[in-house]
Enzyme design. Structure first.
Site, PDB file in Angstrom:
ATOM      1  N   THR A  74       3.679  -2.376   1.254  1.00 14.98           N
ATOM      2  CA  THR A  74       5.070  -2.426   1.703  1.00 14.98           C
ATOM      3  C   THR A  74       5.164  -2.077   3.185  1.00 14.98           C
ATOM      4  O   THR A  74       5.779  -2.804   3.973  1.00 14.98           O
ATOM      5  CB  THR A  74       5.939  -1.464   0.856  1.00 14.98           C
ATOM      6  OG1 THR A  74       5.876  -1.907  -0.495  1.00 14.98           O
ATOM      7  CG2 THR A  74       7.376  -1.419   1.332  1.00 14.98           C
ATOM      8  N   ASN A 153       2.367 -12.466  -6.737  1.00 13.56           N
ATOM      9  CA  ASN A 153       2.131 -11.359  -7.656  1.00 13.56           C
ATOM     10  C   ASN A 153       2.677 -11.593  -9.062  1.00 13.56           C
ATOM     11  O   ASN A 153       2.271 -10.936 -10.002  1.00 13.56           O
ATOM     12  CB  ASN A 153       2.733 -10.072  -7.090  1.00 13.56           C
ATOM     13  CG  ASN A 153       4.154 -10.232  -6.631  1.00 13.56           C
ATOM     14  OD1 ASN A 153       4.467 -11.108  -5.837  1.00 13.56           O
ATOM     15  ND2 ASN A 153       5.045  -9.406  -7.145  1.00 13.56           N
ATOM     16  N   GLN A 182      -2.319  -9.310  -3.135  1.00 10.98           N
ATOM     17  CA  GLN A 182      -2.834  -9.722  -4.444  1.00 10.98           C
ATOM     18  C   GLN A 182      -4.084 -10.592  -4.325  1.00 10.98           C
ATOM     19  O   GLN A 182      -4.651 -10.979  -5.343  1.00 10.98           O
ATOM     20  CB  GLN A 182      -1.760 -10.504  -5.226  1.00 10.98           C
ATOM     21  CG  GLN A 182      -0.559  -9.670  -5.621  1.00 10.98           C
ATOM     22  CD  GLN A 182      -0.848  -8.638  -6.716  1.00 10.98           C
ATOM     23  OE1 GLN A 182      -1.887  -8.653  -7.355  1.00 10.98           O
ATOM     24  NE2 GLN A 182       0.086  -7.729  -6.918  1.00 10.98           N
ATOM     25  N   SER A 203      -3.325  -3.752   0.267  1.00 13.33           N
ATOM     26  CA  SER A 203      -2.910  -2.506  -0.376  1.00 13.33           C
ATOM     27  C   SER A 203      -4.087  -1.901  -1.141  1.00 13.33           C
ATOM     28  O   SER A 203      -4.786  -2.615  -1.866  1.00 13.33           O
ATOM     29  CB  SER A 203      -1.759  -2.814  -1.341  1.00 13.33           C
ATOM     30  OG  SER A 203      -1.481  -1.680  -2.125  1.00 13.33           O
ATOM     31  N   CYS A 328       7.703  -4.654 -10.001  1.00 16.51           N
ATOM     32  CA  CYS A 328       8.823  -4.288  -9.130  1.00 16.51           C
ATOM     33  C   CYS A 328      10.151  -4.701  -9.738  1.00 16.51           C
ATOM     34  O   CYS A 328      11.168  -4.086  -9.488  1.00 16.51           O
ATOM     35  CB  CYS A 328       8.706  -4.961  -7.775  1.00 16.51           C
ATOM     36  SG  CYS A 328       7.045  -5.259  -7.292  1.00 16.51           S
TER      37      CYS A 328
END
Ligand code: PLP
Length: 384
Positions: A74, A153, A182, A203, A328
């Site tokens: 993010t 994702n 991803q 990430s 999410c």
């Protein structure tokens, strides 16, 4: 959940690898000096940080000075989008992205729209893939940023980022940001030459590293607006004492992810195909959103007129963890923007389930999962 739990929600997050946890503990216990300090402990700590940075830079084919450690995907996405847009207004104010980005991209460009930037969204086909013709038609001389996710994702569609990069660089001076959260560790992704991506987000917790860790990397030095002001750490771009144990853990997770990528990809593809074959036996009761051209570690499907939560709960009772299309949006009641973009038949919009594989999943888990899936589908759709 217990030791027998089958965890198939690795695109939401992964369990950290033992080697990664060990590296984190050692650095915390023995090398806790501030890497900005000039004493011996600071120097030691800074050496570890530089090594971690070099390792990530090597994997991505860039220089260490172009790798920034962040708090996750993010932050990397927000930083890339705000930094690249706001520092290039002298070139134009047009931004391109796709309609199936992660919210950390969509919400950032929405904010930029409020600030006066002109944002356009590329559509995707029923397989979740953009059209390069549409991209070619929409890139303009005043386009300053294109942000595109590599692997979606929610259903695993792969965007043709290298072909896209060529078009973007031929027709504009825009920076090309790729959200590789991803895809990193699952598909080859790195900087190439002038024709590839300019900026990549990663990430840690999607690659068996830690939550709260990430990387934003650049192909080369770029014009940039720092967003966290203070002591000037991370080349002045992200102030704040650098979390060395997290950086070391992330670089370890990244190295292992890349080293094991090909073997895992083969397994994921095999599991993906086996489960798809089983799902196809249910005929038009099941709709498979993922495609054989998509990423192997994500398999999304939907059951006609069934809500995703019902399937999740039925699987969970049998010790199997999966998610609705994205972690999410799983707590939201409205249909996800990705499912909307795919133009799914109304009967299949509410029941999208995402399976996502990771390094801890075994062949035995998949055998058990397939049995449980049959049981659950028979229970919920008894007439089959
Ligand atoms: C494609 C994509 N981008 C960005 C993110 C955000 O990453 P993080 O959870 O590290 O903030 C995610 C997380 O699900 C994702 O799937």
């Amino acid at each position: 959940m217990g030791v027998n739990t089958i965890y198939l929600d690795n695109s939401a997050t992964t369990k950290p690898l033992k080697e990664v946890m060990q590296a984190f503990m050692v650095v915390n216990e023995q090398y806790y000096g501030n890497p900005a300090s000039i004493h011996a402990m600071g120097v030691e700590s800074n050496e570890l940080l530089m090594r971690a940075r070099e390792q990530v830079a090597d994997i991505l084919h860039t220089e260490a000075k172009n790798v920034l450690f962040t708090s996750g995907g993010t932050e990397s996405n927000n930083t890339a989008i705000f930094g690249l847009a706001r520092s290039n207004t002298h070139k134009g104010n047009h931004i391109l992205t796709t309609e199936i980005e992660h919210p950390s991209v969509l919400e950032s460009v929405k904010q930029l729209e409020l600030e006066g930037f002109d944002v356009e969204y590329l559509q995707v086909d029923k397989n979740g893939v953009i059209s390069l013709e549409e991209l070619r038609a929409k890139v303009r001389k005043d386009t300053i940023l294109v942000s595109m996710l590599h692997v979606n994702n929610e259903m695993g569609a792969i965007q043709p980022i290298f072909e896209a990069a060529k078009i973007i660089h031929e027709s504009s001076r825009a920076a090309f940001h790729v959200d590789a959260v991803q895809s990193f560790g699952k598909l080859p992704i790195s900087f190439t030459d002038d024709e590839g991506p300019d900026c990549i987000s990663i990430s840690g917790h999607k690659i068996h590293g830690f939550k709260g860790t990430g990387v934003l990397a650049f192909r080369k030095k770029m014009k940039w607006q720092p967003y966290a002001l203070g002591g000037g750490q991370e080349f002045g771009l992200r102030s704040g004492t650098v979390a060395v144990p997290q950086a070391v853990a992330l670089s370890k997770a990244a190295r292992i992810a890349v080293e094991t990528m090909n073997d895992r990809a083969k397994k994921y593809r095999q599991w993906n195909e086996e489960i798809c074959t089983q799902l196809r036996r249910y005929g038009d009761v099941v709709h498979i959103l993922s495609t054989p051209q998509g990423a192997a570690h994500i398999l999304s499907f939907s059951i006609r007129d069934l809500k995703g939560e019902i399937i999740i709960n039925a699987l969970q009772k049998r010790d199997v963890i999966v998610s609705t299309s994205s972690a999410c949006s799983s707590k939201q009641t409205k249909t996800s923007h990705v499912v909307e973009a795919l133009n799914l038949d109304e009967h299949f919009k509410k029941g999208v389930i995402r399976l996502s594989f990771g390094a801890y999943v075994t062949d035995e888990d998949i055998v058990k999962f397939k049995q449980v899936l049959d049981e659950v589908l028979m229970e919920l759709k008894g007439e089959l």
